[in-house]
Write a protein that holds these residues in place. Structure first.
Motif, PDB file in Angstrom:
ATOM      1  N   SER A   1       7.558  72.411 -34.742  1.00  0.00           N
ATOM      2  CA  SER A   1       6.242  71.780 -34.588  1.00  0.00           C
ATOM      3  C   SER A   1       6.170  71.019 -33.268  1.00  0.00           C
ATOM      4  CB  SER A   1       5.980  70.810 -35.741  1.00  0.00           C
ATOM      5  OG  SER A   1       5.873  71.533 -36.951  1.00  0.00           O
TER       6      SER A   1
ATOM      7  N   SER B   1       2.549  66.025 -37.653  1.00  0.00           N
ATOM      8  CA  SER B   1       3.124  67.208 -38.300  1.00  0.00           C
ATOM      9  C   SER B   1       4.038  66.807 -39.448  1.00  0.00           C
ATOM     10  CB  SER B   1       3.908  68.044 -37.276  1.00  0.00           C
ATOM     11  OG  SER B   1       4.991  67.300 -36.754  1.00  0.00           O
TER      12      SER B   1
ATOM     13  N   MET C   1      -0.098  70.517 -40.103  1.00  0.00           N
ATOM     14  CA  MET C   1      -0.324  69.866 -38.801  1.00  0.00           C
ATOM     15  C   MET C   1      -1.797  69.431 -38.792  1.00  0.00           C
ATOM     16  SD  MET C   1       1.144  69.724 -35.511  1.00  0.00           S
ATOM     17  CE  MET C   1       2.002  71.198 -34.983  1.00  0.00           C
TER      18      MET C   1
END
Ligand code: P5A
Length: 438
Positions: A173, A162, A131
């Motif tokens: 995410s 991400s 990320m």
């Protein structure tokens, strides 16, 4: 900062070009000045607010494990030809040619660049998830730039990206980021409500916008008040647990919230009357899950668990950092000026010396100012009291510490709270305790 020596140019007149309160107040309070259509210079007080917003945004990104990078503003056209968006993006993209006749562009967003950077270094599923984010200026050649920094052409965005090995990871995410956004906006002192959204030119299957309620917002909004009452900072969410993230996400999305584009009149009927909130909203954030759209188009794959090549699943997540400055003012002002939430205020407090040159007034003000000269504004100008009070209200400092000759003799500081208008008398020690933070 001493006001007499600072560059905080406030305006008494209302600028004619500004149609909405936040734009007028940003110009009047000396936060920004326009340098070309939709392009702004940030003056000292405005820059302090922008930096405060950035700091909170960064802290909440780091807290969910996102890593900061910094990508350039200029990008090569070749990168965008690989995803197919060079032609698709249209006239909002500012196209530039260098001396070697190479095509460049001023980035409107960074999906292509980050996907390329990722692909250069990450080769195996074992290195996932990733990320990454940065806070960088963007350019979009909007047809109608308006409302000051709210719809600019050049604007500051926090954009995160991400990369996950599979759908489950990508959804985790996305949910983690939703939590980070709700925490961020709450810390900024505003209530931004997440609403299901269209994906537009970014593309994808799942998307939420975050809107701050304000009458001048560009979208109509309908939502359940329960969403505004949540304390996102207090909710226990284990961001490493799929189950915990799902519980959080299901909770958020169980309440009705939609912009006019997605509004469903019959679902709205199910929201208890007293909890229905209807109005207009300013979009301050937008998150997207778009799977393998870019990794596939740009042919960026990693080796999967079984040895075969797989395209990582992606999402992208934006916060309008410069727009937030305007949006926060839009949500928090009165007829006299800005009311800054404490976390983003350019200064903790203003010290107003009603009689500069009077030895006792000067001594008391100096004692207060020395507590935190970098975080306090000291109005040491020899202007009339009325003008100083008006500027203090206009600039929106959370606290005003007023020192006059009578108080200086008896050891009394008058403190005015900008948000409530309440006034208190206190001793210099109490005033010092009030402005000493952390
Ligand atoms: C998400 C991050 C994206 O660009 N790519 C990277 C995705 N999304 S977005 O919705 O188009 O923009 C994200 C946020 O940026 C702000 N914004 C603007 N602010 C000021 N002036 C503009 N012209 C402008 N355009 C977008 C918004 O807050 C938006 O939510």
């Amino acid at each position: 900062m001493r006001l007499s020596r600072s560059f905080l140019p406030t305006l008494k007149e209302t600028p004619a070009e500004a149609q909405i309160a936040s734009h007028r107040l940003m110009l009047r309070a000396g936060l920004v000045r326009q340098t070309a259509s939709g392009i702004y210079a940030w003056l000292p007080a405005g820059l302090r607010v922008l930096r405060n917003i950035e700091r909170i945004v960064r802290e909440e990104q780091n807290r969910i494990g996102a890593q900061e990078v910094l990508m350039p503003t200029l990008q090569s056209a070749d990168l965008w030809k690989r995803s197919g968006r060079y032609d698709a993006y249209g006239p909002e993209m500012l196209r530039i040619r260098d001396r070697h006749e190479r095509d460049l562009l001023y980035g409107p967003t960074n999906e292509e660049m980050i996907t390329d950077l990722f692909g250069q270094s990450v080769k195996s599923y074992r290195e996932l998830p990733q990320m990454l984010y940065h806070v960088q200026w963007k350019f979009r050649d909007e047809v109608r730039p308006r409302f000051g920094v709210m719809r600019g052409r050049e604007f500051l965005m926090k954009d995160a990206y991400s990369f996950d090995a599979d759908y489950e990871g990508a959804v985790n995410s996305y949910r983690r980021m939703m939590l980070a956004y709700l925490r961020t906006f709450q810390r900024l002192g505003v209530r931004a409500v997440p609403m299901v959204a269209d994906t537009g030119p970014i593309g994808g299957d799942l998307s939420h916008e975050f809107l701050i309620l304000a009458p001048t917002g560009e979208s109509g909004v309908f939502y359940d008040a329960a969403l505004e009452e949540q304390d996102w900072l207090a909710q226990p969410v284990d961001t490493q647990s799929t189950e915990s993230l799902k519980g959080f996400f299901d909770n958020v999305t169980s309440w009705y919230a939609a912009t006019d584009e997605k509004h469903d009149a019959s679902a709205w009927e199910d929201v208890p009357q007293e909890r229905r909130r209807e109005g207009r909203g300013i979009e301050v954030g937008h998150i997207f899950y778009f799977g393998t759209k870019y990794t596939q188009a740009m042919d960026i794959s990693v080796t999967g668990q079984d040895g075969a090549q797989v395209y990582p699943e992606m999402g992208s997540y934006g916060i309008g950092v410069s727009r937030l400055t305007g949006a926060i003012i839009e949500a928090s002002h009165d007829e006299n000026g800005i009311i800054w939430p404490a976390e983003v205020a350019p200064f903790r407090a203003v010290i107003i010396n009603l009689k500069p040159g009077d030895a006792l007034c000067d001594a008391l003000c100096d004692a207060l100012y020395e507590v935190a000269p970098d975080d306090l504004l000291y109005d040491d100008r020899s202007d009339r009291a009325g003008a100083k009070f008006a500027d203090a209200d206009l600039m929106g400092h959370p606290l005003q510490l007023i020192v006059g000759p009578k108080g200086a003799v008896s050891g009394v500081v008058e403190v005015k709270c900008r948000a409530t208008g309440a006034r208190y008398e206190m001793t210099p020690d109490e005033a010092i305790a009030l402005i000493t933070r952390g």
